[in-house]
Design a protein around this motif. Sequence first.
Motif: not given
Lengths: 101, 419
Positions: A7, A10-11, A44
Motif C-alpha cells: 500500500v 501504491g501511495s 493497491n
Amino acid sequence: MTLSHYVALGSILFIIGVFGALTRRSVIGILMSVELMFNAANINLAAFNRYLHPTGVTGQAFALFIMTVAAAEVVVGLALVLAIYRRRDKIYMEDINLMRG
Amino acid sequence: MVVLGSAVLALLLTLDDSSIPEPASGSFSCLILLSTVGMMFLVSATDLLLVFVSLELVSISSFILAGYERANPKSNEGSLKYFIFGAFSSAVMAYGISLFYGATGGTTLIAVRALGPLALTGLLFILVGFGFKAALAPMHFWVPDAYEGAPTPVTAFLSVAPKIAALGALARLLAALIPAASVDLGNLLSILCCLTMTVGNFVALFQRNVKRLLAYSSIAQAGYIVIGVVTGDAMGIQGILIYSFVYVAMNIGAFAVAIALANDRRGASPSAHARLDGARHGGPSGLDAADPYDLDSFDGLASRSLPAALAMTFFLLSLAGIPPLAGFFGKFYLIGSAVGTAHYGLAVAAVVNSVVSVYYYMSISYRMFFVSPRKGARAPRIGICLYATAALALAVTLFFGILPHRLAAWAQLSAKFLP
C-alpha cells in the motif's frame, strides 16, 4: 513483504503520478504520470485482494479492467498529440493556448 | 431512473443526430451511440466496476467527438485539454475505487453498511471522477475550452448527455452511501453546488462567444441539479428528473439556433469561408478569423427572422427559470425540495444565481430585438433538420411549462424505481 509495503508503494507511486501530472510541461510526460497513477491503483487492488480478501478475485479482475481502459485512453491521447504535433511541431502545454477565459 | 434516463437520451440522440451540419461519416454517429450506451450503463450501474468502465466508455468516445474536426486547431486543443483532465480524474477515481475495495472487500454499492475512514477517502476520490464528468466547480476548467473547440452539435451533446448521466449516477451512489458515511457528505456537496452555480453564472457574464457563454451556463445548470442530489428526498429526485428532461430540450434548442446562425454567417461572408478553407488545408491563417459564434451574430435577429429570435428567447427564458416555461417548473421542484429539507442557504444561492443568469441570457435577447443588424445581414436560411430540432425543443419547453402535471406524474412514476 506485508500489505503495508504494497500500500505504501501504491501511495508513493500515486503521489509521484499526481505531482508529475501537475508539473510536467510535455503532454507525453503528463500521460506517463497518469499511467503511474493507474498503476498505483492496480497495485493497491492486487495487494488488497491477496492479503485482505483472498476468497474472491474482484480486485484482480478490476486491475485487468483498469489496464485495458488505460490502454484505450492512451491510444486516444497519443492520437490527439500526433494531430497537434503535425500542425504545430510542439507538444508543450504552455504553447497550447488558443483559447482563454 | 433507467426508464427516464434512456428516454431522455434517446430523445437527445434524435435531436442531435438530426442537427449535424457537416457531411458526417458513419463513425460520428457510431461514437455518439457508443457514448450513449455508456451513459445508459452508467445510470443503471450499482457496481463500481460497471460505473468505472461505463464512465470510461463515455469519456473516451467524447474525447474523440470533441476532437472530431481534425484540421481545426481549436478542436484539437479543446479535445486535448478535455483528455488530460479526463485521464487525470479517472486515474484518481481508479485509485479511490481501489481504496474503497480495500476497505469494504467488494465493489457493489448496495450492500455497504458502514464506511470507515479508508472507504471515505476512497469515496472522495471517486467523487472527483464524477465531479469532472458533471463539470462541478473545482473540476470545470476543461469545459469552456472543450465546448468552444468541439464541433457545435457535439458541444450540444456533451453539454447535456454526459452531465445528466453522471449526475444520475452520482445521485444513485450517494443515495446508497450517504446514510452509511460517518462524516456528513451533504455539507461538502452543498458547498460544491453553491460554488458551481456561482462560478458558472458569474463567469458567463463576461463571455463574448455564444458557445463559451452556453458552456458556463451549463456549468451553472449542473449546479442547480446537484441541489436535488444533496437534498435526496422524493421531491428532490423528482426535481432532478424533471429538470434534466427540460434542460435537454432547452439547451439543445439554444444550441440549434446558435448553429443555424453560425452556419449562415459562414456561408454569408465569402472571406470567412475562404479563411476557414485555409485552416482546413493547413494554411497558417484561420486563427482569430471572424468568429461565427461571436455574440454579435445575434444583432437584430428579430428583424431578420422573427421565429428564430422568439424561439431563442423562449429557450433562454426557460434556462433562466421564468415562470410560464418549463425551466421554471423544474427549478421550482429543486428549490422547493431544498426549502423542504431545511437547506435554506442552498435555496437562497439558487435564487440569487437565477437572477444573475437572467442578465446574460437577456442580453442576448436584447441584441436580437433592439440592436440594429449588421450591414448586409439577411434572414438566415435555416436547414430543415435544425428547424425541426428547434421546433421540437420549443414544443417541449412550452408544453411542459404550461401543462406540467403530466411530466410531474412521469417523474413520480420513475422516482419509484430508484433505490
